[in-house]
Every structure is written in C-alpha cells, then in structure tokens.
Design a protein around this motif. Structure first.
Motif, PDB file in Angstrom:
ATOM      1  N   TYR A   1       0.808  -1.215   0.000  1.00 34.07           N
ATOM      2  CA  TYR A   1       0.000   0.000   0.000  1.00 34.07           C
ATOM      3  C   TYR A   1       0.850   1.277   0.000  1.00 34.07           C
ATOM      4  N   HIS A   2       2.154   1.156   0.271  1.00 33.95           N
ATOM      5  CA  HIS A   2       2.989   2.349   0.434  1.00 33.95           C
ATOM      6  C   HIS A   2       4.340   2.220  -0.278  1.00 33.95           C
ATOM      7  N   PRO A   3       4.390   1.772  -1.526  1.00 32.97           N
ATOM      8  CA  PRO A   3       5.696   1.541  -2.167  1.00 32.97           C
ATOM      9  C   PRO A   3       6.528   2.809  -2.329  1.00 32.97           C
ATOM     10  N   ARG A   4       5.900   3.921  -2.694  1.00 37.28           N
ATOM     11  CA  ARG A   4       6.670   5.157  -2.897  1.00 37.28           C
ATOM     12  C   ARG A   4       7.236   5.664  -1.573  1.00 37.28           C
ATOM     13  N   TRP A   5       6.449   5.574  -0.521  1.00 33.00           N
ATOM     14  CA  TRP A   5       6.934   5.988   0.802  1.00 33.00           C
ATOM     15  C   TRP A   5       8.093   5.091   1.250  1.00 33.00           C
TER      16      TRP A   5
END
Length: 333
Positions: A40-44
């Motif tokens: 749910y948070h790959p860029r972060w």
C-alpha cells in the motif's frame, strides 16, 4: 468473532473525529515490520529506505506484538481534533511510570519470551528510563519517516474527517459508522467490529474517538483500556491516489479539453485537497492553483468544503467523470 462497543445516551454526544501525527508515526513504525502492509505504500518505502536504516526501532517493535495489546501510553487518543506532534509526544513523556510499566508488561506478555528477554527485563526494571527512551525513539521516527510527508498525509486525513463529518450531519452516527469500513456494523446502540477475538465494552459516557489512518491501512484498530477514552482507527479514504504522482494521472484528452494546468489540478483532486496542498504536490504557485480552482469551480467541476480554518476542494460528479479521462471527456473531443 465480534468486538462490540456499547453506547449509552451520553456516548452519542461525546463522539468525535481527530487526526493524530503520533498515531501515524506509531503505525508507520509498525508498517516497516509488517510486510503485508508494504504494497500500500511503495513510494513511501522507497523514500524512507535510507532513513529507516539509520533508526533502531527494535525496542518499539518489541512492544508491538502481531496479536494482542500494544501500550496505550505510546499512542494515546488525540488531545484534540488536530493536535501537533510536539503536543502528543509531550504527553507520552509525561506518562505515569507505574501505569506505563503495567502497559508494557501486558504488551510483552503477548509475545512468547519477550518479557524474559534482556531488553524486556530492562524495560520493566526501569519504567522511568523506558518511557523516555521510547519517546526519544518515537520522535526520531517521526522526523525520519512521517514529518517530510505530513502535509500530504494531513490533507488526506483532514479531507476524510470533513467528508464523514458531512455524512454525520446527513445520516447520523448510526448511518456513518458502517460507512467507515465494511467490517463495522451498527444496531440498537452497539457498534460491532469483525474481530479476531471476542470483546465487549460499555463506553460508560466517554464516547468514542474516530481516527482515519494512512499507515494502519487496511486494518481497523480499536482499543484503549480505562482510563483512556475508547478509540477506533479506520482506513482513510483515497489511499490509492495518495502516493501517485499527479502528472502521471493526467489524461491527455483532459489536457486538450482544459489546458495542462487546469487538467493537472482536476486530476490531482481524485483526493480532496487545499490550495496550498495542491501547490505543494504539483509544484505550482499557490496563485496559479487558486486561479485554476476558481475556473474549475465556476464550470461546475469542483465544490469546496471548510474544515476548521482550511478549505478543501473536491470533484463534483461531472468533475469525477472528466478527471477519470473517460466517458464525458472522450465524448467532448
């Protein structure tokens, strides 16, 4: 098995929404140790990779069992609707060491061998020092993991609160609670959460704090034993668009119809946002964003809602259709 919260007459008057940077920090720390949340948070995760390597989060993770209790004093219910991190971490540092020791012992008991481990024994032997060390670690995690993205996160969280507050006025508490998540249901003054364990709690006039959350996504989390106010964290709306780059979501058909600037603003409003939030995300001057918003609103593509001192813009049904880059935009070419 059901987790039930039973409301009395006074509880209905003491329910509130809140946004908590401390809660998001705690859940960001937990997320790093929960691979099932990473998708749910790959860029972060890419952004904080280096910063995460520089943090020793093992002591916090020791108190975050896969199932069971996590210390309430490390992420207490928010002080107000929009508390600052500095206020919340000060409350952690001021925790009663006797109560904190009991809180930590309960959490350690949920993981086999944790209480008997060297670090577990050290926490229980010196609760005063443990509270300060844990607060220091949480503050370091805030600066490294969450603070750089907080304007974006706060905007999404506050937009969720504004949306559900409006729904509360339209359908009442019994109508809005099941809308927060499919695992919630309401019947005759009882909120039921689909849960792994059975638990029943009377709110006893304390009401309920409702917290939208990014990093606890997709989980629904409820807890806080007395004397803490009962709290329920639910998945925030709009998570799919949170980490996406606005430019990559701007359909060319929309650019040809509206011009690139207005098209980027409209496409970016897949998640409600403020003028300053859009300017930050899109790398545009606030004055330019304001002009685009005024034009789009005048065309019936946007509407605005006030939350506290902040004004959020969101798409109307026509704006949603155009922003999606299909249907109406294609027909108008």
């Amino acid at each position: 098995m059901p987790f039930q919260l039973r409301f009395g007459q006074d509880d209905l008057l003491r329910c509130r929404f809140a946004v908590s940077p401390l809660w998001e920090t705690q859940e960001a720390v937990r997320t790093l140790n929960r691979p099932e949340r990473h998708a749910y948070h790959p860029r972060w995760l890419r952004r904080i990779r280096a910063a995460g390597r520089g943090l020793d989060l093992s002591l916090l993770w020791l108190l975050m069992p896969r199932r069971g209790h996590s210390p309430d004093f490390l992420g207490p219910p928010p002080i107000g609707p929009a508390a600052r991190f500095e206020e919340e971490i000060a409350a952690v540092r001021a925790a009663d060491p006797v109560a904190a020791r009991d809180d930590m012992a309960r959490a350690l008991a949920c993981t086999a061998g944790a209480a008997e481990s060297p670090r577990g024994r050290a926490l229980l032997a010196d609760p005063v020092g443990a509270v300060q060390e844990l607060a220091d670690t949480m503050e370091a995690a805030w600066h490294a993991l969450v603070e750089p993205d907080w304007p974006r996160l706060r905007t999404l969280l506050e937009a969720d609160v504004a949306y559900h507050s409006r729904r509360l006025a339209e359908v009442g508490l019994g109508g809005v609670l099941p809308e927060l998540d499919r695992r919630l249901s309401w019947d005759a003054g009882t909120l039921t959460v689909e849960w792994r364990d059975e638990h029943v709690r009377d709110l006893s006039g304390q009401g309920l704090v409702l917290i939208p959350s990014v990093f606890s996504w997709p989980d629904v989390i409820s807890g806080f034993e007395p004397p803490w106010q009962p709290t329920l964290a639910y998945p925030v709306r709009g998570i799919a668009a949170l980490w996406a780059e606005p430019e990559s979501r701007t359909p060319e058909s929309l650019v040809r119809l509206l011009g690139r600037g207005r098209a980027r603003v409209l496409a970016a409003l897949a998640v409600p946002d403020t003028t300053s939030g859009l300017a930050h995300r899109l790398g545009l001057a606030p004055s330019s964003v304001s002009a685009h918003l005024a034009a789009l609103r005048g065309a019936g593509l946007l509407m605005s809602r006030r939350y506290g001192h902040r004004v959020f813009y969101e798409c109307t049904p026509l704006g949603i259709a155009l922003g999606a880059g299909g249907g109406v935009a294609q027909e108008l070419e």
